[in-house]
Design an enzyme around this catalytic site. Sequence first.
Site, PDB file in Angstrom:
ATOM      1  N   ARG A  85     -40.166  30.418   0.614  1.00 33.14           N
ATOM      2  CA  ARG A  85     -39.101  31.243   0.044  1.00 33.14           C
ATOM      3  C   ARG A  85     -37.746  30.982   0.670  1.00 33.14           C
ATOM      4  NH1 ARG A  85     -37.003  35.446   2.410  1.00 33.14           N
ATOM      5  NH2 ARG A  85     -38.725  35.504   3.927  1.00 33.14           N
ATOM      6  N   HIS A 120     -39.094  39.524  24.257  1.00 33.81           N
ATOM      7  CA  HIS A 120     -38.196  40.667  24.424  1.00 33.81           C
ATOM      8  C   HIS A 120     -38.961  41.960  24.156  1.00 33.81           C
ATOM      9  CE1 HIS A 120     -34.267  42.917  23.473  1.00 33.81           C
ATOM     10  NE2 HIS A 120     -34.196  42.530  24.724  1.00 33.81           N
ATOM     11  N   ARG A 130     -65.672  54.192   8.267  1.00 33.48           N
ATOM     12  CA  ARG A 130     -65.218  52.837   7.946  1.00 33.48           C
ATOM     13  C   ARG A 130     -63.945  52.874   7.104  1.00 33.48           C
ATOM     14  NH1 ARG A 130     -71.023  52.453   7.675  1.00 33.48           N
ATOM     15  NH2 ARG A 130     -70.991  52.956   5.453  1.00 33.48           N
ATOM     16  N   CYS A 157     -45.151  41.899   6.095  1.00 32.33           N
ATOM     17  CA  CYS A 157     -45.907  40.723   6.542  1.00 32.33           C
ATOM     18  C   CYS A 157     -47.209  41.174   7.190  1.00 32.33           C
ATOM     19  CB  CYS A 157     -45.081  39.903   7.523  1.00 32.33           C
ATOM     20  SG  CYS A 157     -43.589  39.198   6.802  1.00 32.33           S
ATOM     21  N   HIS A 173     -47.983  30.053   9.637  1.00 28.65           N
ATOM     22  CA  HIS A 173     -47.092  28.903   9.501  1.00 28.65           C
ATOM     23  C   HIS A 173     -46.117  28.746  10.660  1.00 28.65           C
ATOM     24  CE1 HIS A 173     -45.407  32.389   7.291  1.00 28.65           C
ATOM     25  NE2 HIS A 173     -44.284  32.059   7.913  1.00 28.65           N
ATOM     26  N   TYR A 217     -42.385  27.200  10.971  1.00 28.14           N
ATOM     27  CA  TYR A 217     -41.256  26.673  10.204  1.00 28.14           C
ATOM     28  C   TYR A 217     -40.902  25.282  10.709  1.00 28.14           C
ATOM     29  CZ  TYR A 217     -40.490  31.048   7.762  1.00 28.14           C
ATOM     30  OH  TYR A 217     -40.646  32.142   6.946  1.00 28.14           O
TER      31      TYR A 217
END
Length: 264
Positions: free
Chosen positions: A21, A51, A126, A146, A207, A209
């Site tokens: 994207r 951080h 559950r 995400c 992933h 980048y």
Amino acid sequence: MQQYLDLMRHVLEHGHDKADRTGTGTRSVFGYQMRFDLAAGFPLVTTKKCHLRSIIHELLWFLSGDTNIRYLKENGVSIWDEWADENGDLGPVYGYQWRSWPAPDGRHIDQISQLLDMIKKNPDSRRLIVSAWNPALVDQMALPPCHSLFQFYVANGRLSCQLYQRSADIFLGVPFNIASYALLTMMVAQVCGLQPGDFVHTLGDAHLYSNHLEQARLQLTRDPRPLPTMKLNPEVKDLFAFTFDDFALEGYDPHPHIKAQVAV
């Protein structure tokens, strides 16, 4: 944290080069899992400096139900700046879905409060699940979640958590996500009278980048150091009463920071 280095190495060696994207390009794999025993130390990456201040404030912000970056800015946290509108709003992102999921009948469901109640009353359930992925509202979010769904599991007095993360920015995002959900597990365990168990991190599209590949290779040359210890204020028994000063990280001795650009 050898688990994290193994993930990076796996993606570098076996990943597929794909478009994305942001237009940056990625090397990715589909489906990967890591497991961290929280009794063995707090899983904060040591092969580069992370951080922690941002991680803690972001988690407290999620738990408050807030979706405006004002609180983050007031506390020196800039990780959401690129996605906020001119008023600092992000739309119905994590905090809204966690604390105020809209029901068809007009009610709003506080998933976190329901979760805590269920862990205390029915720890073998559950259904100890919180979802941030709301298909009806995804298009209104500045960034769709995400880390989209997590589930808790209680056994032998220990609370474990599994996160499903649909999209995982391995170099910049994943170290934050590991630490954030490990900390959440510790907090929930404390207020429910349990000990922290495992944090299981399941990744969908994992992933690197294309502009993070060299940084990843540099990080792989570094040996992991002993994990730090996270201390929580034992007096806090209400999940929503935690403040930044209730957390103390001890023994964190990371390698130097490695700079990398966020793909927006």
